[in-house]
Scaffold this active site. Structure first.
Site, PDB file in Angstrom:
ATOM      1  CB  SER A 150      29.765   6.286 -11.467  1.00 13.36           C
ATOM      2  OG  SER A 150      29.718   6.182 -10.205  1.00 13.36           O
TER       3      SER A 150
ATOM      4  N   GLY B  99       7.888  -0.084 -15.029  1.00 12.65           N
ATOM      5  CA  GLY B  99       8.788  -1.434 -15.295  1.00 12.65           C
ATOM      6  C   GLY B  99       9.706  -2.429 -14.730  1.00 12.65           C
ATOM      7  CB  ALA B 100       9.444  -5.952 -15.290  1.00 16.53           C
TER       8      ALA B 100
ATOM      9  CE  LYS C 280      23.126  -2.221  -9.916  1.00 15.84           C
ATOM     10  NZ  LYS C 280      22.262  -1.405  -9.530  1.00 15.84           N
TER      11      LYS C 280
ATOM     12  CG  ASP D 203      20.537  -1.001  -5.957  1.00 14.59           C
ATOM     13  OD1 ASP D 203      20.629   0.799  -5.083  1.00 14.59           O
ATOM     14  OD2 ASP D 203      20.729  -1.209  -6.767  1.00 14.59           O
TER      15      ASP D 203
ATOM     16  CB  THR E   2       9.059  -6.717 -22.596  1.00  8.70           C
ATOM     17  OG1 THR E   2       9.117  -5.750 -23.520  1.00  8.70           O
ATOM     18  CG2 THR E   2       9.367  -8.223 -23.046  1.00  8.70           C
TER      19      THR E   2
HETATM   20  P1  ATR Z   1      17.484  -0.777 -14.934  1.00  6.59           P
HETATM   21  O1  ATR Z   1      18.492  -1.702 -14.769  1.00  6.59           O
HETATM   22  O2  ATR Z   1      17.823   0.280 -15.409  1.00  6.59           O
HETATM   23  O3  ATR Z   1      15.738  -1.561 -14.626  1.00  6.59           O
HETATM   24  P2  ATR Z   1      16.821  -2.259 -17.927  1.00  6.59           P
HETATM   25  O4  ATR Z   1      16.458  -3.648 -16.819  1.00  6.59           O
HETATM   26  O5  ATR Z   1      17.168  -2.423 -18.617  1.00  6.59           O
HETATM   27  O6  ATR Z   1      17.459  -0.790 -16.883  1.00  6.59           O
HETATM   28  O7  ATR Z   1      15.062  -1.918 -17.608  1.00  6.59           O
HETATM   29  C1  ATR Z   1      14.492  -0.637 -18.596  1.00  6.59           C
HETATM   30  C2  ATR Z   1      12.825  -0.732 -18.059  1.00  6.59           C
HETATM   31  O8  ATR Z   1      12.842   0.237 -19.185  1.00  6.59           O
HETATM   32  C3  ATR Z   1      12.975  -1.913 -18.450  1.00  6.59           C
HETATM   33  O9  ATR Z   1      11.784  -1.815 -17.768  1.00  6.59           O
HETATM   34  C4  ATR Z   1      11.846  -1.083 -19.893  1.00  6.59           C
HETATM   35  O10 ATR Z   1      11.073  -2.249 -20.408  1.00  6.59           O
HETATM   36  P3  ATR Z   1      11.363  -3.957 -21.297  1.00  6.59           P
HETATM   37  O11 ATR Z   1      12.239  -4.548 -20.415  1.00  6.59           O
HETATM   38  O12 ATR Z   1      10.133  -4.004 -22.321  1.00  6.59           O
HETATM   39  O13 ATR Z   1      12.525  -3.350 -22.124  1.00  6.59           O
HETATM   40  C5  ATR Z   1      11.941  -0.053 -19.673  1.00  6.59           C
HETATM   41  N1  ATR Z   1      11.850   1.031 -21.225  1.00  6.59           N
HETATM   42  C6  ATR Z   1      13.194   0.124 -21.518  1.00  6.59           C
HETATM   43  N2  ATR Z   1      12.859   1.440 -22.962  1.00  6.59           N
HETATM   44  C7  ATR Z   1      11.382   1.878 -23.449  1.00  6.59           C
HETATM   45  C8  ATR Z   1      10.544   2.115 -23.679  1.00  6.59           C
HETATM   46  N3  ATR Z   1      11.010   2.536 -25.448  1.00  6.59           N
HETATM   47  N4  ATR Z   1       9.121   1.848 -23.932  1.00  6.59           N
HETATM   48  C9  ATR Z   1       8.177   1.251 -22.238  1.00  6.59           C
HETATM   49  N5  ATR Z   1       9.305   0.735 -21.902  1.00  6.59           N
HETATM   50  C10 ATR Z   1      11.043   0.850 -21.694  1.00  6.59           C
END
Ligand code: ATR
Length: 296
Positions: A32, A145-146, A83, A119, A171
């Site tokens: 951190s 990303g989700a 969180k 955030d 996903t």
């Molecule tokens: P954070 O809190 O940082 O958002 P997280 O909840 O683990 O961490 O989310 C990571 C994000 O990166 C997700 O959108 C993840 O996609 P999935 O939901 O499909 O896992 C994305 N991500 C991580 N590795 C990936 C990869 N190799 N290809 C595509 N998306 C990826």
């Protein structure tokens, strides 16, 4: 839990006396940068107080945050994986925390635990600073990303009146959960067609971990993106990700993710220590040099 209003914390210290003691809590927590940021402000504003890392095992988290009063702890930042739990356990949560059901900032006030999530505030403050006057206009915003990070970003975009957000995630089902949660402004698109979906967007945001040091690269082709679109990445290590490099090479305004880390710290500092701090080039340089320091 009861509800408090407002998305930003105020300046009072909940009637506490003495030197405010604050932690950043996570598991793990070694990496951190928050102590660097808050330590800089404490010194700069010549304020009494401490801000230190605290590794707390998951089965100890609830006990730890319930001990704030007895331990003389004024509050905390909360990071992965706590969180959501912090939000649930707080006595009061403000609108920003309720919107995404997760908290990153806790403070004790009159013996009760309050929670906020800064955030989204940090995301917008960074974008406002890095791309002054930015606006997606009538155009859609593309969010890649989700995961957890996407939630704060989506809420922040909606708070600015953005009416069209294209959410794409490897996903798909995770994106659909967020689209159901946040409503009609969001549409889910397949990860496989993410490049085509950029064709008319005004803003592109990477919220995935792709492109971060130690993670696979983010494979996105920006060639269809309109020239005046803004591109931002939540990843800040490296500071200039391949996505941002590619966007800069095409002439887009780019905003790196470090500013979000700096700005999200502002409301908590004000709450705990009573001064609203400034995000300055000096602070940014301090954190950049820490990012660049060899790990061993
Ligand atoms: P954070 O809190 O940082 O958002 P997280 O909840 O683990 O961490 O989310 C990571 C994000 O990166 C997700 O959108 C993840 O996609 P999935 O939901 O499909 O896992 C994305 N991500 C991580 N590795 C990936 C990869 N190799 N290809 C595509 N998306 C990826």
């Amino acid at each position: 839990m009861t509800v408090t209003t407002g998305t930003e914390t105020g300046g009072e210290n909940g009637g506490r006396t003495g030197v405010p003691k604050v932690h950043v809590i996570g598991w793990p927590i070694e990496h951190s940068r928050s102590p660097l940021i808050h330590g800089h402000w404490l010194q700069h504003y010549n304020l009494p107080g401490t801000y230190t890392k605290k590794a707390v095992a998951p089965d100890e988290f609830e006990r730890f945050i319930r001990s704030f009063g007895a331990a003389g702890i004024a509050g905390a930042n909360v990071t992965v994986p706590f969180k959501e739990q912090a939000f649930r356990l707080a006595d009061h949560a403000d609108a920003a925390a309720r919107a995404i059901e997760a908290a990153n900032t806790l403070w004790l006030q009159d013996g009760e635990l309050h929670a906020s999530n800064t955030d989204g505030y940090g995301f917008l403050a960074n974008l406002d600073a890095g791309a002054p006057g930015w606006s997606a206009g009538e155009r859609p915003v593309a969010v890649l990303g989700a995961g957890g990070a996407a939630r704060g970003v989506l809420q922040a975009l909606l708070s600015r009146g953005i009416t069209s957000i294209r959410l794409t995630n490897r996903t798909r089902q995770r994106a659909e959960v967020l689209a159901d949660y946040f409503g009609a402004a969001l549409s889910v698109t397949d990860w496989e067609i993410r490049n085509e979906e950029l064709a008319d967007c005004g803003l592109v945001i990477n919220t995935t971990s792709l492109g971060m040091e130690g993670c696979p690269p983010l494979d996105v082709d920006l060639s269809r993106l309109p020239d005046n679109a803004v591109v931002t990445d939540l990843v800040y290590a490296p500071l200039k990700t391949e996505l941002l490099k590619a966007a800069a090479a095409r002439g887009h305004v780019i905003v790196d993710g470090l500013g979000m880390l700096l700005h999200q710290a502002v409301p908590g500092f004000e709450k705990w220590f009573g001064v609203r701090p400034e995000v300055t080039p000096e602070l940014r340089a301090l954190v950049v040099s820490d990012l660049e320091a060899p790990a061993c």
